[in-house]
Design a protein around this motif. Structure first.
Motif, PDB file in Angstrom:
ATOM      1  N   GLU A   1      12.652  53.191  29.946  1.00 20.85           N
ATOM      2  CA  GLU A   1      12.938  53.747  31.182  1.00 20.85           C
ATOM      3  C   GLU A   1      14.072  53.490  31.538  1.00 20.85           C
ATOM      4  O   GLU A   1      14.921  53.004  31.064  1.00 20.85           O
ATOM      5  CB  GLU A   1      12.267  51.630  31.664  1.00 20.85           C
ATOM      6  CG  GLU A   1      10.938  51.380  31.213  1.00 20.85           C
ATOM      7  CD  GLU A   1      10.894  50.194  31.277  1.00 20.85           C
ATOM      8  OE1 GLU A   1      10.883  49.521  31.856  1.00 20.85           O
ATOM      9  OE2 GLU A   1       9.349  50.480  31.036  1.00 20.85           O
TER      10      GLU A   1
ATOM     11  N   HIS B   1      18.038  53.923  34.377  1.00 20.49           N
ATOM     12  CA  HIS B   1      17.715  52.698  35.250  1.00 20.49           C
ATOM     13  C   HIS B   1      19.565  53.380  36.047  1.00 20.49           C
ATOM     14  O   HIS B   1      20.177  52.483  34.852  1.00 20.49           O
ATOM     15  CB  HIS B   1      17.001  51.915  35.442  1.00 20.49           C
ATOM     16  CG  HIS B   1      18.038  51.296  36.933  1.00 20.49           C
ATOM     17  ND1 HIS B   1      18.858  49.958  37.218  1.00 20.49           N
ATOM     18  CD2 HIS B   1      17.869  51.376  38.564  1.00 20.49           C
ATOM     19  CE1 HIS B   1      19.048  49.620  38.232  1.00 20.49           C
ATOM     20  NE2 HIS B   1      18.051  50.256  39.134  1.00 20.49           N
TER      21      HIS B   1
ATOM     22  N   TRP C   1      23.564  56.105  33.279  1.00 18.82           N
ATOM     23  CA  TRP C   1      22.090  55.092  32.856  1.00 18.82           C
ATOM     24  C   TRP C   1      22.233  54.370  32.040  1.00 18.82           C
ATOM     25  O   TRP C   1      22.294  54.537  31.019  1.00 18.82           O
ATOM     26  CB  TRP C   1      21.337  56.351  32.553  1.00 18.82           C
ATOM     27  CG  TRP C   1      21.026  57.751  33.476  1.00 18.82           C
ATOM     28  CD1 TRP C   1      22.371  58.588  33.649  1.00 18.82           C
ATOM     29  CD2 TRP C   1      20.353  57.760  34.353  1.00 18.82           C
ATOM     30  NE1 TRP C   1      21.491  59.280  34.141  1.00 18.82           N
ATOM     31  CE2 TRP C   1      20.613  59.043  35.121  1.00 18.82           C
ATOM     32  CE3 TRP C   1      19.190  56.914  34.251  1.00 18.82           C
ATOM     33  CZ2 TRP C   1      19.657  59.221  36.193  1.00 18.82           C
ATOM     34  CZ3 TRP C   1      17.649  57.093  35.871  1.00 18.82           C
ATOM     35  CH2 TRP C   1      18.511  58.437  36.540  1.00 18.82           C
TER      36      TRP C   1
ATOM     37  N   LYS D   1      18.308  55.254  40.862  1.00 17.52           N
ATOM     38  CA  LYS D   1      17.625  55.752  40.344  1.00 17.52           C
ATOM     39  C   LYS D   1      17.162  55.550  38.989  1.00 17.52           C
ATOM     40  O   LYS D   1      17.796  54.870  38.530  1.00 17.52           O
ATOM     41  CB  LYS D   1      18.412  57.479  40.276  1.00 17.52           C
ATOM     42  CG  LYS D   1      19.161  58.201  41.191  1.00 17.52           C
ATOM     43  CD  LYS D   1      19.488  59.226  41.008  1.00 17.52           C
ATOM     44  CE  LYS D   1      20.798  59.750  42.073  1.00 17.52           C
ATOM     45  NZ  LYS D   1      21.318  60.892  41.769  1.00 17.52           N
ATOM     46  N   ARG D   2      15.650  56.003  38.546  1.00 14.41           N
ATOM     47  CA  ARG D   2      14.819  55.597  37.899  1.00 14.41           C
ATOM     48  C   ARG D   2      14.541  56.239  37.268  1.00 14.41           C
ATOM     49  O   ARG D   2      13.745  57.184  38.306  1.00 14.41           O
ATOM     50  CB  ARG D   2      13.841  54.493  38.297  1.00 14.41           C
ATOM     51  CG  ARG D   2      15.067  52.908  38.751  1.00 14.41           C
ATOM     52  CD  ARG D   2      13.875  51.804  39.032  1.00 14.41           C
ATOM     53  NE  ARG D   2      14.443  50.391  39.440  1.00 14.41           N
ATOM     54  CZ  ARG D   2      14.484  49.980  38.569  1.00 14.41           C
ATOM     55  NH1 ARG D   2      14.473  49.954  37.024  1.00 14.41           N
ATOM     56  NH2 ARG D   2      15.839  48.999  38.860  1.00 14.41           N
TER      57      ARG D   2
ATOM     58  N   SER E   1      22.172  51.565  38.344  1.00  9.37           N
ATOM     59  CA  SER E   1      22.047  50.755  38.580  1.00  9.37           C
ATOM     60  C   SER E   1      22.776  50.555  40.659  1.00  9.37           C
ATOM     61  O   SER E   1      23.014  50.027  41.637  1.00  9.37           O
ATOM     62  CB  SER E   1      22.755  49.137  37.794  1.00  9.37           C
ATOM     63  OG  SER E   1      24.628  49.688  37.814  1.00  9.37           O
TER      64      SER E   1
ATOM     65  N   THR F   1      10.992  57.357  33.595  1.00 12.86           N
ATOM     66  CA  THR F   1      10.561  57.465  33.289  1.00 12.86           C
ATOM     67  C   THR F   1      10.201  57.940  32.457  1.00 12.86           C
ATOM     68  O   THR F   1       9.755  58.636  32.854  1.00 12.86           O
ATOM     69  CB  THR F   1       9.007  56.222  33.343  1.00 12.86           C
ATOM     70  OG1 THR F   1       9.373  54.745  34.258  1.00 12.86           O
ATOM     71  CG2 THR F   1       8.719  55.373  32.495  1.00 12.86           C
TER      72      THR F   1
END
Length: 307
Positions: free
Chosen positions: A56, A58, A30, A64-65, A60, A67
């Motif tokens: 935030e 992410h 992440w 997937k993201r 790569s 918040t």
């Protein structure tokens, strides 16, 4: 017991923290971006926050993201702490503001509140009331998850193994668990807080308790036919379930059902966590040893007091 998953891509967008640890594994990859924000005017707690951030996250390789929002503060001893908070624009934010006010004004100053570690941090921040545990142990997470959860929790702790004990109570027969919990603070008011979001910690609870919970979950993707979606949830829940709890998540509905015991067993006990959460059968058969003293209007947070 095998859990069934049906996960749409929309669920994995930012904001899907509800099912973070249950529906897809976390890894060490992440990437994290922290954005400083103004402290919301509606943020009211026992302690004054010193910082408010949006994290935030992410991956790569998968896209997937996630918040999250984090407040930093210092407790009465001056110890720096952090707490994970909902999106300030969400209904859960309002639910926690309401609960914080209830805790500060209605719950005795010498009370002990039992809650999972992340809810314990919120209780501490919003009310300053004594909680059972504030930090999770590293053993609550798989090796691939630990780096991220160390950051999210503000570091691991719990040398006394309190969270593992709470996990065992959550997984134990409800009546037996309440008898043991009652001995914790015989001379002080004792409260239990559960949030529907505790279902996102099922993997942690099972790992620490060394026992599987009789729960199954399925994601029903969003559809324009809301009545048809609800009917599908109820049909699935009734096939092999003994009660269910639907939750709205990004991309659809996450439906949890209590798995029925096999017909060739005489196992009829229900774990404490299942009895505390607003499953349909739990609502029909409340625990006699606890009094529900507060519930958010959306049913997300429920606070019980030992009778």
């Amino acid at each position: 017991m095998k859990r069934r998953y049906l996960v749409g891509g929309a669920l994995l967008l930012a904001g899907a923290a509800l099912l973070l640890s249950t529906l897809w594994p976390l890894s060490e990859s992440w990437e994290e971006k922290r954005v400083s924000l103004s402290i919301p005017e509606s943020l009211s707690g026992h302690y004054s926050p010193t910082e408010f951030e949006r994290w935030e996250l992410h991956q790569s390789d998968t896209g997937k993201r996630l918040t999250l929002h984090v407040a930093r503060y210092r407790d009465e001893a001056g110890t720096p702490r952090q707490v994970l908070l909902p999106d300030p624009e969400s209904r859960q934010w309002q639910s926690w503001m309401e609960l914080g006010e209830f805790l500060r004004s209605k719950v005795e100053s010498n009370a002990l509140v039992l809650a999972w570690w992340d809810d314990g941090q919120r209780i501490d921040f919003f009310s300053g009331r004594r909680v059972w545990v504030l930090q999770p142990p590293a053993e609550a997470f798989s090796s691939a998850e630990r780096d991220l959860w160390r950051r999210l929790s503000g570091d691991f702790g719990d040398a006394e193994g309190k969270l593992a004990q709470l996990a065992r109570w959550f997984a134990q027969d409800s009546e037996q668990a309440l008898e043991a919990i009652a001995r914790l603070a015989p001379d002080a008011p004792l409260y239990l807080l559960v949030a529907n979001g505790n279902l996102s910690h099922v993997n942690e609870i099972e790992r620490l308790a060394g026992k599987k919970l009789p729960l199954e979950v399925r994601i029903f993707p969003a559809t324009e036919n809301l009545h048809g979606q609800i009917a599908s949830v109820q049909r699935w829940a009734g096939e092999k379930g003994a009660g269910y709890l639907p939750q709205k998540v990004p991309g659809g509905i996450a439906a949890w059902r209590i798995a029925r015991a096999p017909e060739n067993t005489d196992e009829d006990s229900v774990p404490l966590l299942v009895r505390l959460l607003p499953f349909t059968t739990s609502l029909e058969n409340p625990l006699s040893g606890l009094e529900r003293v507060h519930q958010s209007s959306d049913g997300y947070l429920t606070l019980y007091r030992r009778r």
